[in-house]
Scaffold this motif. Sequence first.
Motif, PDB file in Angstrom:
ATOM      1  N   ALA A  69     -17.801   4.371   3.383  1.00 27.74           N
ATOM      2  CA  ALA A  69     -16.928   4.484   4.120  1.00 27.74           C
ATOM      3  C   ALA A  69     -17.109   3.265   4.464  1.00 27.74           C
ATOM      4  O   ALA A  69     -15.997   2.937   5.309  1.00 27.74           O
ATOM      5  CB  ALA A  69     -17.806   5.212   5.171  1.00 27.74           C
ATOM      6  N   ARG A  70     -17.907   1.556   4.607  1.00 28.74           N
ATOM      7  CA  ARG A  70     -17.459   0.518   5.483  1.00 28.74           C
ATOM      8  C   ARG A  70     -16.957   0.114   4.394  1.00 28.74           C
ATOM      9  O   ARG A  70     -15.191  -0.566   4.616  1.00 28.74           O
ATOM     10  CB  ARG A  70     -18.912  -0.112   5.245  1.00 28.74           C
ATOM     11  N   ASP A  71     -16.671   0.646   2.868  1.00 28.26           N
ATOM     12  CA  ASP A  71     -15.970  -0.189   2.005  1.00 28.26           C
ATOM     13  C   ASP A  71     -14.183  -0.280   2.284  1.00 28.26           C
ATOM     14  O   ASP A  71     -13.343  -0.573   2.216  1.00 28.26           O
ATOM     15  CB  ASP A  71     -15.525   0.132   1.228  1.00 28.26           C
ATOM     16  N   TRP A  72     -14.653   1.647   2.670  1.00 23.63           N
ATOM     17  CA  TRP A  72     -12.953   2.341   2.618  1.00 23.63           C
ATOM     18  C   TRP A  72     -12.113   1.237   4.329  1.00 23.63           C
ATOM     19  O   TRP A  72     -11.077   0.982   4.343  1.00 23.63           O
ATOM     20  CB  TRP A  72     -12.964   3.920   2.807  1.00 23.63           C
ATOM     21  N   ARG A  73     -13.166   1.456   5.081  1.00 23.69           N
ATOM     22  CA  ARG A  73     -12.547   1.065   6.205  1.00 23.69           C
ATOM     23  C   ARG A  73     -11.830  -0.578   6.224  1.00 23.69           C
ATOM     24  O   ARG A  73     -10.878  -0.714   6.631  1.00 23.69           O
ATOM     25  CB  ARG A  73     -14.142   0.835   7.216  1.00 23.69           C
ATOM     26  N   SER A  74     -12.500  -1.361   5.039  1.00 21.62           N
ATOM     27  CA  SER A  74     -12.286  -2.584   4.916  1.00 21.62           C
ATOM     28  C   SER A  74     -11.363  -2.502   3.513  1.00 21.62           C
ATOM     29  O   SER A  74     -10.108  -3.634   4.050  1.00 21.62           O
ATOM     30  CB  SER A  74     -13.176  -3.332   3.881  1.00 21.62           C
ATOM     31  N   GLN A  75     -10.920  -1.713   3.216  1.00 17.61           N
ATOM     32  CA  GLN A  75      -9.912  -1.858   1.738  1.00 17.61           C
ATOM     33  C   GLN A  75      -8.280  -1.392   2.658  1.00 17.61           C
ATOM     34  O   GLN A  75      -7.362  -1.577   2.319  1.00 17.61           O
ATOM     35  CB  GLN A  75     -10.392  -0.809   1.171  1.00 17.61           C
ATOM     36  N   ARG A  76      -8.516  -0.328   3.524  1.00 14.89           N
ATOM     37  CA  ARG A  76      -7.063   0.456   3.919  1.00 14.89           C
ATOM     38  C   ARG A  76      -6.565  -0.569   5.382  1.00 14.89           C
ATOM     39  O   ARG A  76      -5.842  -0.948   5.446  1.00 14.89           O
ATOM     40  CB  ARG A  76      -8.025   1.621   4.839  1.00 14.89           C
ATOM     41  N   GLY A  77      -7.541  -1.469   5.723  1.00 16.15           N
ATOM     42  CA  GLY A  77      -7.199  -2.185   6.829  1.00 16.15           C
ATOM     43  C   GLY A  77      -6.180  -1.653   7.524  1.00 16.15           C
ATOM     44  O   GLY A  77      -6.835  -0.655   8.492  1.00 16.15           O
ATOM     45  N   VAL A  78      -4.908  -1.977   8.160  1.00 16.67           N
ATOM     46  CA  VAL A  78      -4.440  -1.809   8.819  1.00 16.67           C
ATOM     47  C   VAL A  78      -3.461  -0.474   8.904  1.00 16.67           C
ATOM     48  O   VAL A  78      -2.154  -0.302   9.225  1.00 16.67           O
ATOM     49  CB  VAL A  78      -3.531  -2.484   9.677  1.00 16.67           C
ATOM     50  N   MET A  79      -3.559  -0.162   7.184  1.00 11.41           N
ATOM     51  CA  MET A  79      -2.426   1.148   6.771  1.00 11.41           C
ATOM     52  C   MET A  79      -1.881   2.293   7.697  1.00 11.41           C
ATOM     53  O   MET A  79      -2.629   2.758   8.595  1.00 11.41           O
ATOM     54  CB  MET A  79      -3.252   1.741   5.559  1.00 11.41           C
ATOM     55  N   SER A  80      -1.032   2.680   7.737  1.00 10.34           N
ATOM     56  CA  SER A  80      -0.838   3.874   8.518  1.00 10.34           C
ATOM     57  C   SER A  80      -0.179   4.973   7.943  1.00 10.34           C
ATOM     58  O   SER A  80      -0.848   6.281   8.342  1.00 10.34           O
ATOM     59  CB  SER A  80       0.895   3.711   9.345  1.00 10.34           C
ATOM     60  N   SER A  81      -0.340   4.872   6.396  1.00 11.95           N
ATOM     61  CA  SER A  81      -0.256   5.631   5.711  1.00 11.95           C
ATOM     62  C   SER A  81      -1.492   6.800   5.338  1.00 11.95           C
ATOM     63  O   SER A  81      -2.522   5.788   4.443  1.00 11.95           O
ATOM     64  CB  SER A  81       0.972   5.445   4.537  1.00 11.95           C
ATOM     65  N   ILE A  82      -1.237   7.358   5.792  1.00  9.81           N
ATOM     66  CA  ILE A  82      -2.696   8.654   4.899  1.00  9.81           C
ATOM     67  C   ILE A  82      -2.309   8.427   3.694  1.00  9.81           C
ATOM     68  O   ILE A  82      -3.379   8.903   2.622  1.00  9.81           O
ATOM     69  CB  ILE A  82      -2.934   9.988   5.432  1.00  9.81           C
ATOM     70  N   THR A  83      -1.372   9.009   3.150  1.00 10.83           N
ATOM     71  CA  THR A  83      -1.540   8.870   1.747  1.00 10.83           C
ATOM     72  C   THR A  83      -1.838   7.227   0.967  1.00 10.83           C
ATOM     73  O   THR A  83      -2.588   7.499  -0.341  1.00 10.83           O
ATOM     74  CB  THR A  83      -0.084   9.458   1.465  1.00 10.83           C
TER      75      THR A  83
END
Lengths: 158, 104
Positions: A69-83
Amino acid sequence: MLQTVTVSSNTPSIVFIREVYAESSLSTEAKEVTAYGYGCGEVFLTAEQRPTFVKAIEVDDWLKFQQLARDWRSQRGVMSSITEAVLCPAYQSIIGMGASAVPFMLEKLEEEAQDPDQWFWALKAVTGDDPVRDEDRGDFVAMAQSWIEWGRRQGYAW
Amino acid sequence: MGIGYWPHDIDRAVTTEAFLRAYRTLGYGLCFDGTLEPGIEKIAIYGKGPLGSEVPTHAALQLETGEWTSKLGIFEDVAHTTPAAVECDIYGRVICYLARARRA
């Protein structure tokens, strides 16, 4: 053997309870955690200091999920696209955890209250279910509530 | 995967065309640019990919002041003076502007 751990403001964020036996149960009355169950277990305190009992066999999964969950938060950064966000490796790994991740995601949805994260995609992928009503799609708080209620109906505990 | 809101009768696809059709159901139509116009609410759609087949990634909303606002993923909304200010590798570039009458 009944084991009681008193939680105070000085208690570490993780309280370990080992070699406890009997039916699993928790009481948070008066800031006192009572945990007893068959086999070993560990009590984790959430960010809100809410104790969560995790059976020994689930501890590794719980720790793995928290890291992902922490990694996901880091990997997505400011992505707006849920896809795009759900294609991040950490999110895909959470889906790969299968049913063991379901109660952890439901717990996240409950903790996140008014600002639930996008656990819906993974929950649907893992369970093959989707309890969200059409009229609630896009209303993330209502969607989270539907999943929390679904989890309780299915007998998940978190 | 059919998770979030999407208007019925519109293809649930991450394509510019599908997004334009979806926004049309909310009253938005294509416009030329992001110039502030009284009584008009504009949004900028961002996308990545080859010209003409960009994949939508982000949207910014024009405020009545002429500034723009974006929600940066899971983080707080930010205000920016121009749509180009948040163009980046993640969002790509502005691929079109949409407008509708500003609602009270």
